[in-house]
Design a protein around this motif. Structure first.
Motif, PDB file in Angstrom:
ATOM      1  N   ALA A 113       0.909  -1.242  -0.249  1.00  0.00           N
ATOM      2  CA  ALA A 113       0.119   0.049   0.269  1.00  0.00           C
ATOM      3  C   ALA A 113       1.009   1.528   0.159  1.00  0.00           C
ATOM      4  N   GLU A 114       2.207   1.197   0.727  1.00  0.00           N
ATOM      5  CA  GLU A 114       3.249   2.430   0.522  1.00  0.00           C
ATOM      6  C   GLU A 114       3.986   2.675  -0.556  1.00  0.00           C
ATOM      7  N   SER A 115       3.993   1.460  -1.283  1.00  0.00           N
ATOM      8  CA  SER A 115       4.003   1.137  -3.004  1.00  0.00           C
ATOM      9  C   SER A 115       3.539   2.490  -3.300  1.00  0.00           C
ATOM     10  N   ALA A 117       0.540   3.735  -2.436  1.00  0.00           N
ATOM     11  CA  ALA A 117       0.889   5.649  -2.437  1.00  0.00           C
ATOM     12  C   ALA A 117       1.460   6.514  -2.967  1.00  0.00           C
ATOM     13  N   HIS A 118       3.302   5.864  -3.055  1.00  0.00           N
ATOM     14  CA  HIS A 118       4.493   6.778  -2.522  1.00  0.00           C
ATOM     15  C   HIS A 118       4.709   6.747  -4.299  1.00  0.00           C
ATOM     16  N   ARG A 119       4.476   5.676  -5.380  1.00  0.00           N
ATOM     17  CA  ARG A 119       4.777   5.089  -6.410  1.00  0.00           C
ATOM     18  C   ARG A 119       5.953   5.176  -6.229  1.00  0.00           C
ATOM     19  N   ALA A 169       3.368  11.440  10.049  1.00  0.00           N
ATOM     20  CA  ALA A 169       4.858  12.227   9.938  1.00  0.00           C
ATOM     21  C   ALA A 169       5.412  12.587   8.198  1.00  0.00           C
ATOM     22  N   HIS A 170       4.545  12.170   7.680  1.00  0.00           N
ATOM     23  CA  HIS A 170       4.284  12.842   6.015  1.00  0.00           C
ATOM     24  C   HIS A 170       3.821  13.865   6.142  1.00  0.00           C
ATOM     25  N   GLY A 171       3.264  14.585   7.349  1.00  0.00           N
ATOM     26  CA  GLY A 171       2.513  15.750   7.365  1.00  0.00           C
ATOM     27  C   GLY A 171       0.666  15.653   7.731  1.00  0.00           C
TER      28      GLY A 171
HETATM   29 NI    NI Z   1       3.053   7.043   3.194  1.00  0.00          NI
END
Ligand code: NI
Ligand SMILES: O=C([S-])c1cc(C(=O)S)c[n+]([C@@H]2O[C@H](COP(=O)(O)O)[C@@H](O)[C@H]2O)c1
Length: 391
Positions: A113-115, A117-119, A169-171
């Motif tokens: 999912a992270e991968s 989301a952040h491409r 942490a991402h904002g």
């Molecule tokens: Ni993330």
């Protein structure tokens, strides 16, 4: 069949799932397992909490004596961990191999999912909050609880994500957060009008891994209820409820059918025996004519809905077919009881069937055949002899 139903109308997070599920097991035993699993500096503690008039358990994970919410622990928000580091930590946990595998599988979902989301590829992602020790603890804890509860089927209903924004942490991220949105692919959900992040990445990954049906369960008999209580204040109580119960699905059957024109009678008989031995309710064959005027066989297996995938695997293994048709059906059965008694001709069994206003009894064929063989008489006469001896 043992059913676990998760009512996620206030979303789900690692700690809410742990809190609710811990009420379905021996909570002290669960805390002991988690507090001795080798996660350094981590301590699980349970308390009873109330939120919006609903009471239940609140499981808290302390890191070096501090809760996630306390300012002392904020330093760890600047850390991040790679998947390789997290997998090493999970491998070192003193938990069953099954729990470690499940924990890793949930992390794999989070990493994918992270991968998304952040491409960026999974090998390059850095996990912030979801890579922290307390997140590992939450996920491993949930996997321990699922192993302790051991449901046959998990239903997740009424899933809401919440709306608005969340600070991390991402904002400042929109709700659902990008990782949650990636996890939601294939999962029915609604945002709802609660302002806040109800569904976190950890909660979504755990639900995705463990849920069999995103639906409300069929009518079930409740055995136990687990209430997990969170600490947020919303317009509605911050709770997740887990229901453990039984459903009787013995009437839900499927008929699996396949047509073949290239199998021998021996092979078909062998396949039928294998399916019956594996728990099929019935297996029968019908002679058919197939294309190119070839005589063939229609092979039909009737089984309980819950055994469908197992039976399909056996059919593909033992039949030459490349496709199987599945027809859902409902089965009505009479209640059967077996009686036995001693006659001058030996032990005889009689099956009685009752239900739907009818009752009838039938002498067992095997007993009548034995009596007929021994006395060298017909089956009809053997039945008359036994019936006469009963009077
Ligand atoms: Ni993330
Ligand atoms: O930790 C990471 S990498 C992270 C990614 C994202 C994305 O949506 S991308 C979001 N968050 C937020 O962190 C907190 C904590 O999440 P938990 O699952 O550990 O409860 C939550 O607000 C996430 O939206 C973290």
């Amino acid at each position: 069949m043992k059913i676990l139903y998760l009512d996620c109308h206030m979303g789900a997070s690692g700690d809410l799932l742990n809190s609710a599920l811990s009420e379905l097991v021996d909570q002290r035993k669960y805390l002991e397992i988690m507090n001795h699993c080798g996660l350094e500096g981590i301590h699980f503690q349970a308390s009873v909490k109330e939120n919006g008039g609903v009471s239940g358990s609140h499981i808290e994970v302390l890191i070096d004596g501090h809760t996630e919410e306390e300012p002392q622990s904020h330093h760890h928000h600047h850390e991040h961990h790679t998947m390789a580091e997290i997998m090493d930590t999970i491998d070192s946990l003193q938990l069953s191999e099954h729990v470690r595998q499940k924990t890793k599988a949930v992390y794999q979902l989070l990493a994918e999912a992270e991968s998304k989301a952040h491409r960026m590829p999974v090998s390059e992602i850095h996990l912030h909050e979801v890579g922290m020790k307390d997140a590992i603890a939450d996920i491993a804890g949930c996997c321990v609880l699922m192993e302790m509860i051991a449901p046959d089927r998990v239903y997740t209903g009424s899933l809401r994500t919440g709306s608005g924004t969340v600070h991390c942490a991402h904002g400042i991220l929109p709700v659902p957060a990008p990782a949650v949105a990636a996890l939601l692919e294939g999962m029915p959900f609604e945002k709802g009008d609660v302002d806040g992040e109800l569904l976190t990445p950890t909660g979504a990954a755990l639900l995705k891994h463990f849920t069999d049906s995103y639906d409300n369960p069929p009518r079930m008999i409740l055995d136990k209820q687990g209430v997990g209580v969170g600490s947020r204040t919303y317009q509605e109580p911050d709770v997740l409820r887990a229901y453990l119960g039984e459903i009787n699905d013995d009437g839900d059957v499927v008929e699996l059918a396949a047509s073949m024109d290239d199998m021998t009678g021996e092979e078909i008989g062998f396949a039928a025996n294998k399916l019956m031995a594996a728990g099929a309710l019935d297996v029968y064959t019908t002679p058919i004519y197939m294309k190119k005027n070839r005589p063939g066989t229609l092979f039909t297996c009737m089984c309980l809905k819950r055994d469908e995938q197992r039976m399909i695997a056996l059919m593909f293994k033992h039949l030459s077919t490349l496709g199987i048709r599945s027809y859902a059906s409902k089965r009505y059965v009479m209640k059967r009881t077996m009686n036995e008694w001693q006659t001058p001709y030996g032990m005889v069994h009689e099956k009685t069937a009752a239900g739907y206003g009818t009752k009838r009894a039938k002498l067992e064929y095997e007993d009548l055949a034995r009596i007929a063989d021994e006395a060298d008489i017909s089956l009809y006469d053997a039945r008359k002899l036994v019936q006469a001896s009963k009077k």
